[in-house]
Design an enzyme around this catalytic site. Structure first.
Site, PDB file in Angstrom:
ATOM      1  N   ASN A  59      -9.609   3.930  -2.012  1.00  0.00           N
ATOM      2  CA  ASN A  59     -10.244   4.729  -0.796  1.00  0.00           C
ATOM      3  C   ASN A  59      -9.232   6.040  -0.653  1.00  0.00           C
ATOM      4  O   ASN A  59      -9.941   7.342  -0.565  1.00  0.00           O
ATOM      5  CB  ASN A  59     -10.321   4.192   0.573  1.00  0.00           C
ATOM      6  CG  ASN A  59     -11.648   3.482   0.599  1.00  0.00           C
ATOM      7  OD1 ASN A  59     -12.577   3.499  -0.197  1.00  0.00           O
ATOM      8  ND2 ASN A  59     -11.430   2.225   1.356  1.00  0.00           N
ATOM      9  N   HIS A 111       0.750  -1.192  -0.053  1.00  0.00           N
ATOM     10  CA  HIS A 111       0.109  -0.064   0.018  1.00  0.00           C
ATOM     11  C   HIS A 111       0.678   1.231   0.207  1.00  0.00           C
ATOM     12  O   HIS A 111       0.294   2.450  -0.471  1.00  0.00           O
ATOM     13  CB  HIS A 111      -0.923   0.137   1.231  1.00  0.00           C
ATOM     14  CG  HIS A 111      -2.284   0.455   0.950  1.00  0.00           C
ATOM     15  ND1 HIS A 111      -2.815   0.266  -0.280  1.00  0.00           N
ATOM     16  CD2 HIS A 111      -3.053   1.006   1.847  1.00  0.00           C
ATOM     17  CE1 HIS A 111      -4.084   0.963  -0.141  1.00  0.00           C
ATOM     18  NE2 HIS A 111      -4.321   1.149   1.130  1.00  0.00           N
ATOM     19  N   ASP A 171      -0.500   2.450  -5.285  1.00  0.00           N
ATOM     20  CA  ASP A 171      -0.623   0.926  -5.411  1.00  0.00           C
ATOM     21  C   ASP A 171      -2.008   0.717  -6.267  1.00  0.00           C
ATOM     22  O   ASP A 171      -2.997   1.237  -6.334  1.00  0.00           O
ATOM     23  CB  ASP A 171      -0.739   0.087  -4.138  1.00  0.00           C
ATOM     24  CG  ASP A 171      -1.952   0.550  -3.326  1.00  0.00           C
ATOM     25  OD1 ASP A 171      -2.281   1.790  -3.062  1.00  0.00           O
ATOM     26  OD2 ASP A 171      -2.373  -0.369  -2.757  1.00  0.00           O
ATOM     27  N   ASN A 197      -6.612   6.513   3.636  1.00  0.00           N
ATOM     28  CA  ASN A 197      -7.704   6.827   3.172  1.00  0.00           C
ATOM     29  C   ASN A 197      -8.292   8.055   3.404  1.00  0.00           C
ATOM     30  O   ASN A 197      -9.416   8.607   3.177  1.00  0.00           O
ATOM     31  CB  ASN A 197      -8.746   5.956   3.998  1.00  0.00           C
ATOM     32  CG  ASN A 197      -8.615   4.310   3.606  1.00  0.00           C
ATOM     33  OD1 ASN A 197      -8.032   4.056   2.678  1.00  0.00           O
ATOM     34  ND2 ASN A 197      -9.175   3.365   4.244  1.00  0.00           N
TER      35      ASN A 197
END
Length: 194
Positions: A117, A22, A96, A71
């Site tokens: 998100n 991530h 990513d 997020n």
């Protein structure tokens, strides 16, 4: 508005996340920072920022790694774009992408967020989806593994040997899109043999 580009590497803060899939966007920013020269400084917009040029006489860039969780990246991105007076068309989000195989880089402007998100929050904060994305392929989770669990894990041992090349390619893609435009970057990276 300025000719400056805001290049944002998405990821989560903290050393426990630094090598996760991530955080590949922030890994790419570290490579770009090496090329620009200098080190990141804390900015009041809740991001680590490095200002510089991509090469001698190259475009002016603001490299940014939000200090917020993935997020909720939109707040820092919006604040930085306002602070530096940068239009969304000059914002590049490096992130990513599970829908692209590992070791692959793709680029686009606008469109959907594909369940990401971090991108969704940036789109909301900028009030547009029309910003550039450098999508760094991390592949799909194996079997029935939860997607969140997959992206919050470090790269596999077999992937780690190729990771420096992927980060270099993604940094090159950012440079190409900033210097030559999206079409040239897509031509180069979407047709390249990976």
């Amino acid at each position: 508005m300025t000719d400056t580009w805001l290049i944002v590497g998405l990821g989560n803060p903290g050393t426990e996340y630094s090598n996760n899939r991530h955080n590949v966007g922030q890994m790419v920013l570290d490579e770009l920072a090496r090329r620009v020269g200098g080190s990141f400084k804390v900015h009041k917009a809740r991001a680590h920022v490095l200002e510089g040029r991509l090469g001698i006489g190259g475009p002016r860039v603001v490299l940014a790694k939000p200090m917020s969780y993935m997020n909720v990246s939109g707040g820092p991105v919006s604040a930085l774009s306002k602070f530096y007076d940068i239009d969304p068309e000059h914002v590049v989000a490096v992130h990513d992408e599970i829908d692209i195989p590992f070791n692959t880089v793709k680029l686009k402007i606008g469109g959907g967020e594909g369940g990401h998100n971090g991108l969704r929050d940036i789109s909301k904060a900028l009030a547009t989806k029309d910003y550039l994305r450098v999508r760094v392929g991390v592949g799909r989770p194996p079997g029935r593994m939860d997607t969140a669990d997959f992206v919050l894990k470090d790269f596999a041992t077999t992937e780690k040997k190729d990771l420096p090349f992927l980060l270099d390619d993604a940094a090159d893609a950012v440079e190409t899109v900033v210097r030559e435009g999206l079409a040239a970057a897509q031509q180069k990276y979407h047709t390249a043999v990976q």
